[in-house]
Design a protein around this motif. Structure first.
Motif, PDB file in Angstrom:
ATOM      1  N   THR A  14     -10.437  75.122 -81.455  1.00 49.77           N
ATOM      2  CA  THR A  14      -9.022  75.128 -81.820  1.00 49.77           C
ATOM      3  C   THR A  14      -8.369  76.443 -81.409  1.00 49.77           C
ATOM      4  O   THR A  14      -7.270  76.448 -80.846  1.00 49.77           O
ATOM      5  CB  THR A  14      -8.852  74.904 -83.330  1.00 49.77           C
ATOM      6  N   THR A  15      -9.032  77.542 -81.675  1.00 49.32           N
ATOM      7  CA  THR A  15      -8.468  78.838 -81.297  1.00 49.32           C
ATOM      8  C   THR A  15      -8.375  78.969 -79.785  1.00 49.32           C
ATOM      9  O   THR A  15      -7.423  79.549 -79.274  1.00 49.32           O
ATOM     10  CB  THR A  15      -9.280  80.008 -81.870  1.00 49.32           C
ATOM     11  N   ARG A  16      -9.336  78.424 -79.057  1.00 52.64           N
ATOM     12  CA  ARG A  16      -9.279  78.464 -77.594  1.00 52.64           C
ATOM     13  C   ARG A  16      -8.092  77.665 -77.079  1.00 52.64           C
ATOM     14  O   ARG A  16      -7.393  78.081 -76.160  1.00 52.64           O
ATOM     15  CB  ARG A  16     -10.576  77.917 -76.983  1.00 52.64           C
ATOM     16  N   ALA A  17      -7.861  76.490 -77.670  1.00 58.05           N
ATOM     17  CA  ALA A  17      -6.747  75.647 -77.238  1.00 58.05           C
ATOM     18  C   ALA A  17      -5.412  76.332 -77.518  1.00 58.05           C
ATOM     19  O   ALA A  17      -4.499  76.308 -76.681  1.00 58.05           O
ATOM     20  CB  ALA A  17      -6.813  74.296 -77.935  1.00 58.05           C
ATOM     21  N   ILE A  18      -5.282  76.957 -78.669  1.00 56.81           N
ATOM     22  CA  ILE A  18      -4.036  77.661 -79.010  1.00 56.81           C
ATOM     23  C   ILE A  18      -3.839  78.841 -78.065  1.00 56.81           C
ATOM     24  O   ILE A  18      -2.726  79.101 -77.609  1.00 56.81           O
ATOM     25  CB  ILE A  18      -4.054  78.111 -80.485  1.00 56.81           C
ATOM     26  N   GLU A  19      -4.908  79.549 -77.742  1.00 55.74           N
ATOM     27  CA  GLU A  19      -4.818  80.687 -76.833  1.00 55.74           C
ATOM     28  C   GLU A  19      -4.377  80.231 -75.444  1.00 55.74           C
ATOM     29  O   GLU A  19      -3.580  80.880 -74.795  1.00 55.74           O
ATOM     30  CB  GLU A  19      -6.173  81.383 -76.746  1.00 55.74           C
ATOM     31  N   ARG A  20      -4.865  79.096 -74.993  1.00 57.80           N
ATOM     32  CA  ARG A  20      -4.475  78.582 -73.685  1.00 57.80           C
ATOM     33  C   ARG A  20      -3.022  78.140 -73.670  1.00 57.80           C
ATOM     34  O   ARG A  20      -2.338  78.277 -72.671  1.00 57.80           O
ATOM     35  CB  ARG A  20      -5.367  77.417 -73.289  1.00 57.80           C
ATOM     36  N   ARG A  21      -2.548  77.574 -74.769  1.00 53.28           N
ATOM     37  CA  ARG A  21      -1.152  77.133 -74.833  1.00 53.28           C
ATOM     38  C   ARG A  21      -0.198  78.310 -74.800  1.00 53.28           C
ATOM     39  O   ARG A  21       0.908  78.199 -74.304  1.00 53.28           O
ATOM     40  CB  ARG A  21      -0.895  76.317 -76.097  1.00 53.28           C
ATOM     41  N   SER A  22      -0.605  79.435 -75.368  1.00 52.48           N
ATOM     42  CA  SER A  22       0.281  80.596 -75.381  1.00 52.48           C
ATOM     43  C   SER A  22       0.423  81.189 -73.982  1.00 52.48           C
ATOM     44  O   SER A  22       1.352  81.943 -73.727  1.00 52.48           O
ATOM     45  CB  SER A  22      -0.227  81.655 -76.356  1.00 52.48           C
ATOM     46  N   GLY A  23      -0.486  80.859 -73.087  1.00 52.20           N
ATOM     47  CA  GLY A  23      -0.389  81.311 -71.702  1.00 52.20           C
ATOM     48  C   GLY A  23      -0.947  82.696 -71.455  1.00 52.20           C
ATOM     49  O   GLY A  23      -0.897  83.187 -70.346  1.00 52.20           O
ATOM     50  N   THR A  54      -4.235  85.530 -72.182  1.00 59.45           N
ATOM     51  CA  THR A  54      -5.598  85.718 -72.656  1.00 59.45           C
ATOM     52  C   THR A  54      -5.656  86.970 -73.511  1.00 59.45           C
ATOM     53  O   THR A  54      -4.714  87.767 -73.551  1.00 59.45           O
ATOM     54  CB  THR A  54      -6.573  85.860 -71.485  1.00 59.45           C
TER      55      THR A  54
END
Length: 157
Positions: free
Chosen positions: A77-86, A88
């Motif tokens: 979940t944290t990885r998906a949210i991090e990817r959505r924010s654009g 790293t």
């Protein structure tokens, strides 16, 4: 006890199939079937089957698997949210470090680089970027082909 009996029955059936296969003169296949059929008996004799059965029927083991699953879910979940924010984590860290190190005047559009030559270099670097636009705009209506004509004349064409 039931698992050991099932493993023994599977091994006996596999050895029977291997014997029938050997009778049909397919010895390589029969040997391979015999090897696979001896694996369950080997697992019973080493105690692996008893260990697996003990793990499968303990509630604490299933609770442990649930905790591992929850951990994996939170991580993904944290990885998906991090990817959505654009961005790293490394990019955010670099941005924070750059924000601390650069001094910007309140109304400035770029960081101040200090007095003297550095500001002149930055201004000189910005001017060539605007000049090609003027050339492109000027070349588009009249389409100046003087460079191409010079090359063609040089080669005698």
């Amino acid at each position: 006890m039931l698992a050991e009996t099932i493993c023994s029955a599977v091994s006996a059936a596999g050895l029977g199939i291997a014997a029938v296969t050997a009778y049909r003169k397919r010895f390589l296949t029969a040997t391979r079937i015999a090897a696979y059929s001896l694996v369950p008996v080997g697992l019973v004799l080493t105690g692996v089957v008893e260990w697996v059965a003990g793990i499968a029927f303990k509630p604490s083991v299933w609770l442990g698997f649930g905790v591992l699953g929850l951990s994996w879910l939170l991580f993904m979940t944290t990885r998906a949210i991090e990817r959505r924010s654009g961005t790293t984590r490394a990019e955010r860290k670099a941005a924070r470090a750059a924000g601390r190190n650069e001094a910007v005047a309140p109304a400035a559009s770029a960081p101040s680089l200090g007095a003297g030559g550095a500001a002149g270099v930055a201004a000189a670097a910005a001017k060539p970027k605007s000049q090609p636009k003027k050339k492109q705009e000027a070349a588009a209506p009249g389409e100046d082909f003087s460079d191409i004509e010079a090359i063609l004349k040089k080669h005698g064409i």
